[in-house]
Motif scaffolding. Structure first.
Motif, PDB file in Angstrom:
ATOM      1  N   LEU A  79     -49.793  27.727 -78.917  1.00  0.00           N
ATOM      2  CA  LEU A  79     -49.766  29.122 -78.478  1.00  0.00           C
ATOM      3  C   LEU A  79     -48.337  29.662 -78.486  1.00  0.00           C
ATOM      4  O   LEU A  79     -47.952  30.473 -77.652  1.00  0.00           O
ATOM      5  N   TYR A  80     -47.569  29.178 -79.467  1.00  0.00           N
ATOM      6  CA  TYR A  80     -46.190  29.581 -79.714  1.00  0.00           C
ATOM      7  C   TYR A  80     -45.954  29.343 -81.200  1.00  0.00           C
ATOM      8  O   TYR A  80     -46.752  28.654 -81.865  1.00  0.00           O
ATOM      9  N   PRO A  81     -44.899  29.857 -81.803  1.00  0.00           N
ATOM     10  CA  PRO A  81     -44.640  29.595 -83.225  1.00  0.00           C
ATOM     11  C   PRO A  81     -44.188  28.141 -83.425  1.00  0.00           C
ATOM     12  O   PRO A  81     -43.137  27.749 -82.913  1.00  0.00           O
ATOM     13  N   PRO A  82     -44.941  27.318 -84.149  1.00  0.00           N
ATOM     14  CA  PRO A  82     -44.514  25.933 -84.359  1.00  0.00           C
ATOM     15  C   PRO A  82     -43.258  25.868 -85.217  1.00  0.00           C
ATOM     16  O   PRO A  82     -42.984  26.756 -86.023  1.00  0.00           O
ATOM     17  N   ASP A  83     -42.506  24.793 -85.029  1.00  0.00           N
ATOM     18  CA  ASP A  83     -41.256  24.591 -85.757  1.00  0.00           C
ATOM     19  C   ASP A  83     -41.575  24.109 -87.171  1.00  0.00           C
ATOM     20  O   ASP A  83     -42.001  22.963 -87.369  1.00  0.00           O
ATOM     21  N   ALA A  84     -41.374  24.972 -88.152  1.00  0.00           N
ATOM     22  CA  ALA A  84     -41.733  24.646 -89.533  1.00  0.00           C
ATOM     23  C   ALA A  84     -40.982  23.415 -90.027  1.00  0.00           C
ATOM     24  O   ALA A  84     -41.536  22.581 -90.763  1.00  0.00           O
ATOM     25  N   GLY A  85     -39.735  23.254 -89.629  1.00  0.00           N
ATOM     26  CA  GLY A  85     -38.959  22.102 -90.076  1.00  0.00           C
ATOM     27  C   GLY A  85     -39.507  20.790 -89.572  1.00  0.00           C
ATOM     28  O   GLY A  85     -39.482  19.779 -90.288  1.00  0.00           O
ATOM     29  N   ARG A  86     -40.008  20.772 -88.363  1.00  0.00           N
ATOM     30  CA  ARG A  86     -40.553  19.546 -87.789  1.00  0.00           C
ATOM     31  C   ARG A  86     -41.778  19.065 -88.571  1.00  0.00           C
ATOM     32  O   ARG A  86     -41.995  17.866 -88.716  1.00  0.00           O
ATOM     33  N   GLY A  88     -43.998  19.042 -94.929  1.00  0.00           N
ATOM     34  CA  GLY A  88     -44.425  17.924 -95.751  1.00  0.00           C
ATOM     35  C   GLY A  88     -45.425  16.992 -95.100  1.00  0.00           C
ATOM     36  O   GLY A  88     -45.791  15.971 -95.694  1.00  0.00           O
ATOM     37  N   ARG A  89     -45.892  17.315 -93.908  1.00  0.00           N
ATOM     38  CA  ARG A  89     -46.817  16.425 -93.206  1.00  0.00           C
ATOM     39  C   ARG A  89     -48.248  16.912 -93.364  1.00  0.00           C
ATOM     40  O   ARG A  89     -48.527  18.117 -93.319  1.00  0.00           O
ATOM     41  N   ARG A  90     -49.154  15.972 -93.543  1.00  0.00           N
ATOM     42  CA  ARG A  90     -50.569  16.322 -93.697  1.00  0.00           C
ATOM     43  C   ARG A  90     -51.129  16.878 -92.393  1.00  0.00           C
ATOM     44  O   ARG A  90     -51.827  17.903 -92.389  1.00  0.00           O
ATOM     45  N   GLN A 146     -54.819   5.341 -85.173  1.00  0.00           N
ATOM     46  CA  GLN A 146     -54.311   5.582 -86.514  1.00  0.00           C
ATOM     47  C   GLN A 146     -52.838   5.982 -86.468  1.00  0.00           C
ATOM     48  O   GLN A 146     -52.468   6.905 -85.731  1.00  0.00           O
ATOM     49  N   PRO A 147     -51.994   5.314 -87.231  1.00  0.00           N
ATOM     50  CA  PRO A 147     -50.548   5.599 -87.161  1.00  0.00           C
ATOM     51  C   PRO A 147     -50.203   7.061 -87.414  1.00  0.00           C
ATOM     52  O   PRO A 147     -49.341   7.625 -86.720  1.00  0.00           O
ATOM     53  N   GLU A 148     -50.842   7.679 -88.390  1.00  0.00           N
ATOM     54  CA  GLU A 148     -50.522   9.081 -88.695  1.00  0.00           C
ATOM     55  C   GLU A 148     -50.896   9.994 -87.531  1.00  0.00           C
ATOM     56  O   GLU A 148     -50.152  10.921 -87.183  1.00  0.00           O
ATOM     57  N   THR A 149     -52.029   9.718 -86.912  1.00  0.00           N
ATOM     58  CA  THR A 149     -52.455  10.518 -85.768  1.00  0.00           C
ATOM     59  C   THR A 149     -51.515  10.320 -84.590  1.00  0.00           C
ATOM     60  O   THR A 149     -51.149  11.274 -83.894  1.00  0.00           O
ATOM     61  N   ARG A 150     -51.107   9.088 -84.350  1.00  0.00           N
ATOM     62  CA  ARG A 150     -50.188   8.811 -83.239  1.00  0.00           C
ATOM     63  C   ARG A 150     -48.857   9.541 -83.437  1.00  0.00           C
ATOM     64  O   ARG A 150     -48.292  10.098 -82.492  1.00  0.00           O
ATOM     65  N   ALA A 151     -48.351   9.552 -84.658  1.00  0.00           N
ATOM     66  CA  ALA A 151     -47.102  10.263 -84.930  1.00  0.00           C
ATOM     67  C   ALA A 151     -47.274  11.758 -84.706  1.00  0.00           C
ATOM     68  O   ALA A 151     -46.389  12.432 -84.148  1.00  0.00           O
ATOM     69  N   HIS A 152     -48.416  12.280 -85.138  1.00  0.00           N
ATOM     70  CA  HIS A 152     -48.700  13.706 -84.935  1.00  0.00           C
ATOM     71  C   HIS A 152     -48.760  14.043 -83.455  1.00  0.00           C
ATOM     72  O   HIS A 152     -48.150  15.031 -82.999  1.00  0.00           O
ATOM     73  N   LEU A 153     -49.490  13.252 -82.683  1.00  0.00           N
ATOM     74  CA  LEU A 153     -49.641  13.535 -81.262  1.00  0.00           C
ATOM     75  C   LEU A 153     -48.305  13.431 -80.517  1.00  0.00           C
ATOM     76  O   LEU A 153     -48.038  14.214 -79.604  1.00  0.00           O
TER      77      LEU A 153
END
Length: 389
Positions: A60-67, A70-72, A138-145
């Motif tokens: 509910l804020y503008p996400p940081d595009a740089g962060r 390139g991520r799925r 799942q590693p990708e999910t953990r990194a996302h969270l």
């Protein structure tokens, strides 16, 4: 006694009187959503609307595009239900009314992600996917969270955060037109129907010396009495009765270690990014095998990692007791009471309920939810907080 009310940005933005009205309840804090799941919410006092529909999980804020470049997996921006920096606008108004503002971050609950990336979802022993429930193994999910928690928790001006669904999500969803209550699953059936058999969890079972296909078959056999209406009563002992003690213990070992490491990693990442004195609380259940918004945790462990917990007390304050047994000076035990009568809350008994919670170790109160409550509910809340002092 310190109390906080849960609030959505759309409760405040566009309503010039909202922040002062919330402060007038007698709360010292507003716990304001910065990342939230899909919902349909009533706004009974807003001058411009009465219903807000959020069709998908979003920040509910503008996400940081740089962060996220390139991520799925990346957070979804909100649409017209929370445009621009809706969180920031509401936070400024609430702070201007004299309230401390803490972020409210929903993590492992995201139906849109599961629909767009089905491989991220919890998959039960029958092969059914739960798109609302990202698999936290799942590693990708953990990194996302982890990165989502950091970005959504440490917003400008926030003095702390409350992290919801930081653990296993499973069959219970509490969204859409749910038609899953035809068979009483109980704790045991819910646990078995929430066991995940995605590739990451299969690997985890293998590391424990289990054959994942055989385990899935055992789970299906264990559920047969449930489908016939024979769910055993009780908590963990009922899971052991259905699945067998050895298999039940093995599945719990995998799930407990997975959730515990994620909780440790996420809290550590948020703390590293936050200013000094920033408070980190988890919405938590003291039975580590439980799933849902109030993630199952090990009370002793979580109180050494986070600053405290927000504990559901809709059915009474008994869940506070295991946390109180391990709390040390400085730990926050926040008793969370629903105060919307139309949603099953009991604002009329808030004083008595809160008093009992304090006797069981509560140090603070959480009130769900200032924006959804009727005028009558809010009058009762204000009176209870006045009496509590």
């Amino acid at each position: 006694m310190r109390a906080s009310a849960f609030v959505y940005p759309w409760d405040v933005n566009g309503d010039p009187g909202a922040a002062a009205r919330i402060a007038g309840l007698g709360v010292r804090q507003a716990t304001l959503a910065s990342a939230y799941h899909s919902t349909r919410a009533l706004t009974p006092r807003h001058p411009r609307h009465r219903i807000v529909t959020a069709p998908h999980a979003a920040v509910l804020y503008p996400p940081d595009a740089g962060r996220w470049q390139g991520r799925r997996l990346r957070p979804y921006a909100a649409g017209d239900w929370a445009p621009g920096d809706a969180y920031g606008e509401a936070a400024e108004a609430l702070a201007g009314a004299g309230l401390d503002v803490h972020t409210w971050v929903v993590l492992a609950h995201n139906s849109r992600m599961g629909e767009e990336f089905p491989d991220t979802s919890v998959t039960n022993a029958y092969g059914d996917r739960y798109p609302w429930a990202p698999c936290i193994a799942q590693p990708e999910t953990r990194a996302h969270l982890t990165d989502l928690a950091v970005e959504a928790a440490v917003r400008p001006g926030a003095a702390g955060t409350e992290l919801e669904s930081l653990g296993w999500y499973g069959l219970p969803h509490l969204h859409a037109h749910d038609k899953t209550s035809g068979v009483a699953l109980g704790d045991a059936g819910t646990y078995l129907m929430s066991l995940c058999f995605c590739s990451s969890c299969r690997d985890g079972y293998t590391q424990l010396g289990l054959d994942a296909d055989e385990l899935a078959a055992s789970v299906r056999r264990a559920l047969e009495p449930v489908w016939r209406g024979g769910t055993p009563a009780g908590g963990w002992e009922a899971v052991e009765k259905l699945l067998g003690g050895e298999l039940a213990t093995a599945t719990r070992a995998w799930r407990d270690s997975t959730a515990r490491s994620l909780q440790t990693d996420v809290v550590g990442a948020v703390r590293a990014a936050a200013p000094e004195g920033f408070r980190i609380l988890l919405h938590a259940d003291p039975d580590s095998y439980h799933v849902g918004a109030n993630a199952g945790v090990d009370p002793q462990h979580i109180l050494t990692v986070a600053d405290g917990v927000v504990v559901p007390c809709a059915g009474g304050s008994g869940l506070l007791t295991p946390f109180a047994a391990h709390a040390t000076e400085g730990n926050v035990l926040a008793a969370n009471f629903p105060v919307v009568a139309g949603m099953g809350g009991s604002p009329a008994t808030l004083y008595e309920d809160a008093t009992q919670a304090v006797e069981r170790g509560a140090t603070e109160l959480r009130l769900y939810h200032a924006g959804l409550a009727s005028e009558g509910d809010l009058v009762l809340v204000a009176e209870a907080l006045r009496r509590l002092g």
